[in-house]
Design a protein around this motif. Structure first.
Motif, PDB file in Angstrom:
ATOM      1  N   ASN A 198      -2.467  -2.854  -1.707  1.00 45.92           N
ATOM      2  CA  ASN A 198      -1.160  -3.341  -2.128  1.00 45.92           C
ATOM      3  C   ASN A 198      -0.307  -2.158  -2.586  1.00 45.92           C
ATOM      4  OD1 ASN A 198      -1.705  -2.900  -5.090  1.00 45.92           O
ATOM      5  ND2 ASN A 198      -3.287  -4.442  -4.669  1.00 45.92           N
ATOM      6  N   SER A 199       0.859  -2.462  -3.124  1.00 48.88           N
ATOM      7  CA  SER A 199       1.821  -1.410  -3.451  1.00 48.88           C
ATOM      8  C   SER A 199       1.380  -0.508  -4.591  1.00 48.88           C
ATOM      9  CB  SER A 199       3.172  -2.041  -3.802  1.00 48.88           C
ATOM     10  OG  SER A 199       3.065  -2.871  -4.945  1.00 48.88           O
ATOM     11  N   SER A 200       0.326  -0.856  -5.308  1.00 48.68           N
ATOM     12  CA  SER A 200      -0.159   0.046  -6.356  1.00 48.68           C
ATOM     13  C   SER A 200      -0.670   1.360  -5.774  1.00 48.68           C
ATOM     14  CB  SER A 200      -1.267  -0.625  -7.181  1.00 48.68           C
ATOM     15  OG  SER A 200      -2.420  -0.843  -6.396  1.00 48.68           O
ATOM     16  N   THR A 253      -4.732  -5.228  -9.536  1.00 48.87           N
ATOM     17  CA  THR A 253      -3.560  -6.088  -9.696  1.00 48.87           C
ATOM     18  C   THR A 253      -3.913  -7.529 -10.061  1.00 48.87           C
ATOM     19  OG1 THR A 253      -3.493  -6.462  -7.289  1.00 48.87           O
ATOM     20  CG2 THR A 253      -2.093  -4.710  -8.184  1.00 48.87           C
ATOM     21  N   LYS A 254      -5.188  -7.843 -10.164  1.00 49.47           N
ATOM     22  CA  LYS A 254      -5.559  -9.177 -10.656  1.00 49.47           C
ATOM     23  C   LYS A 254      -5.126  -9.366 -12.112  1.00 49.47           C
ATOM     24  CE  LYS A 254      -9.584 -10.019  -7.678  1.00 49.47           C
ATOM     25  NZ  LYS A 254     -11.070 -10.152  -7.643  1.00 49.47           N
ATOM     26  N   THR A 255      -5.119  -8.290 -12.870  1.00 47.54           N
ATOM     27  CA  THR A 255      -4.805  -8.394 -14.299  1.00 47.54           C
ATOM     28  C   THR A 255      -3.762  -7.388 -14.770  1.00 47.54           C
ATOM     29  OG1 THR A 255      -6.666  -6.919 -14.823  1.00 47.54           O
ATOM     30  CG2 THR A 255      -7.102  -9.298 -14.867  1.00 47.54           C
ATOM     31  N   ARG A 256      -3.301  -6.495 -13.858  1.00 45.63           N
ATOM     32  CA  ARG A 256      -2.389  -5.426 -14.266  1.00 45.63           C
ATOM     33  C   ARG A 256      -1.271  -5.249 -13.240  1.00 45.63           C
ATOM     34  NH1 ARG A 256      -7.908  -2.379 -15.516  1.00 45.63           N
ATOM     35  NH2 ARG A 256      -8.358  -3.772 -13.772  1.00 45.63           N
ATOM     36  N   SER A 257      -0.197  -4.661 -13.673  1.00 45.60           N
ATOM     37  CA  SER A 257       0.948  -4.435 -12.794  1.00 45.60           C
ATOM     38  C   SER A 257       0.631  -3.358 -11.761  1.00 45.60           C
ATOM     39  CB  SER A 257       2.158  -4.001 -13.618  1.00 45.60           C
ATOM     40  OG  SER A 257       3.180  -3.503 -12.773  1.00 45.60           O
ATOM     41  N   THR A 298       1.326   0.441 -12.493  1.00 46.59           N
ATOM     42  CA  THR A 298       0.619   1.213 -13.519  1.00 46.59           C
ATOM     43  C   THR A 298      -0.663   1.895 -13.062  1.00 46.59           C
ATOM     44  OG1 THR A 298      -0.613  -0.759 -14.252  1.00 46.59           O
ATOM     45  CG2 THR A 298       1.537  -0.338 -15.285  1.00 46.59           C
ATOM     46  N   LEU A 299      -1.104   1.688 -11.830  1.00 48.99           N
ATOM     47  CA  LEU A 299      -2.357   2.280 -11.367  1.00 48.99           C
ATOM     48  C   LEU A 299      -2.257   3.799 -11.300  1.00 48.99           C
ATOM     49  CD1 LEU A 299      -5.227   1.826 -10.029  1.00 48.99           C
ATOM     50  CD2 LEU A 299      -4.016   2.021  -7.844  1.00 48.99           C
ATOM     51  N   LEU A 300      -3.292   4.486 -11.778  1.00 55.10           N
ATOM     52  CA  LEU A 300      -3.458   5.917 -11.564  1.00 55.10           C
ATOM     53  C   LEU A 300      -4.577   6.125 -10.554  1.00 55.10           C
ATOM     54  CD1 LEU A 300      -3.198   7.296 -15.214  1.00 55.10           C
ATOM     55  CD2 LEU A 300      -1.401   7.136 -13.477  1.00 55.10           C
ATOM     56  N   ALA A 301      -4.449   7.145  -9.737  1.00 54.91           N
ATOM     57  CA  ALA A 301      -5.377   7.310  -8.622  1.00 54.91           C
ATOM     58  C   ALA A 301      -6.833   7.409  -9.071  1.00 54.91           C
ATOM     59  CB  ALA A 301      -4.986   8.544  -7.807  1.00 54.91           C
ATOM     60  N   HIS A 302      -7.091   8.072 -10.192  1.00 54.85           N
ATOM     61  CA  HIS A 302      -8.485   8.230 -10.623  1.00 54.85           C
ATOM     62  C   HIS A 302      -9.114   6.894 -11.006  1.00 54.85           C
ATOM     63  CE1 HIS A 302      -8.148   7.681 -15.031  1.00 54.85           C
ATOM     64  NE2 HIS A 302      -6.941   8.191 -14.895  1.00 54.85           N
TER      65      HIS A 302
END
Length: 283
Positions: free
Chosen positions: A212-214, A257-261, A264-268
């Motif tokens: 997804n877009s994260s 993305t089940k529980t977070r926007s 906000t994802l960081l690659a690590h």
């Protein structure tokens, strides 16, 4: 471009579950081989770290990271499980370090598209191991026929750079162009983006349904290269390793993305999510 072919099939969760390798209880680190990662510079040490984390989470027995001395100092505290070759790209490019002992290799994350990278790539292409070519190692070139596979992992702008196909045109016919250039170059191409396309040189093409877009953030491609490198070492079928790496990489983003926007994802964090995601495929 060749005439449009049938829409490729998706590489599904069921296919991942059916093709993931089992971990023999009597195995040891030698059972899963040593991988070589040529990545990172003093300006971009994070790329080597992200790829290294992805590889170490993905089934490899041992990982060797060839990078610059300044990058090593930043990476080692976060990834002490790997071993390191100081100024490794230069040593490999000048054939001062052997590549014969490795089961698979990846080159390019966080490197510059310069003569040293090209020379190191040429050495790796003469080897008999599967090879992932990413980021700074992607260039407009031909690939001599070899027994082991070469896997190119471009995003659309990199694909455009190495083929001359305009990005806008590419995005309208992603599967067709990936298949055409995989056959033309004699390589596998993992064209990243929404519904990543994996095209093999024999005409086989698959669409990935996860992600997804994260993932639209710096470093996620480096992590994918590492995951794929680790999976090449523990799978018997290299095609399954490539397809499963792409699927699980996206599945980690879906888990996020089940529980977070997705903002906000960081690659690590993809590598941190992978153990939980992988376990779900084994249940």
């Amino acid at each position: 471009m060749s005439p449009q072919k049938e829409t490729p099939s998706q590489w599904t969760k069921e296919q991942v579950k059916a093709t993931l390798p089992e971990r023999d209880p009597n195995s040891h680190k030698g059972s899963f081989g040593t991988a070589l990662l040529i990545a990172g510079t003093k300006e971009m040490p994070g790329a080597a770290l992200l790829a290294g984390l992805g590889a170490m989470r993905s089934g490899v027995g041992k990982l060797v990271i060839a990078t610059e001395a300044e990058a090593m100092a930043m990476i080692v505290p976060r990834l002490p499980e790997a071993t390191y070759v100081q100024n490794g790209m230069q040593r490999i490019a000048e054939q001062l370090a052997s590549v014969d002992a490795y089961r698979a290799a990846a080159i390019g994350p966080g490197t510059e598209p310069d003569r040293m990278t090209e020379d190191a790539l040429s050495v790796l292409l003469e080897s008999s191991m599967p090879l992932i070519v990413d980021a700074g190692a992607l260039s407009r070139r031909t690939y001599a026929e070899r027994q082991a596979p070469v896997i190119l992992t471009p995003h659309p702008a990199e694909f455009s750079r190495i083929t001359g196909v305009a990005v806008d045109e590419l995005q309208k016919h992603r599967a067709d162009y990936a298949a055409e250039w995989a056959e033309k170059l004699g390589v596998a191409i993992v064209l990243k983006g929404q519904n990543t396309v994996t095209a093999f040189q024999d005409g086989e093409v698959w669409i990935n349904p996860t992600g997804n877009s994260s993932l639209a953030k710096g470093g996620t491609g480096d992590t994918l290269a590492g995951i794929m490198l680790g999976m090449l070492c523990c799978h018997n079928d290299w095609k399954h390793a490539v397809l499963n790496a792409v699927h699980m990489h996206g599945a980690c983003a879906d888990e996020w993305t089940k529980t977070r926007s997705p903002h906000t994802l960081l690659a690590h964090e993809l590598a941190e999510l992978l153990p939980e995601v992988w376990a779900a495929f084994e249940s």
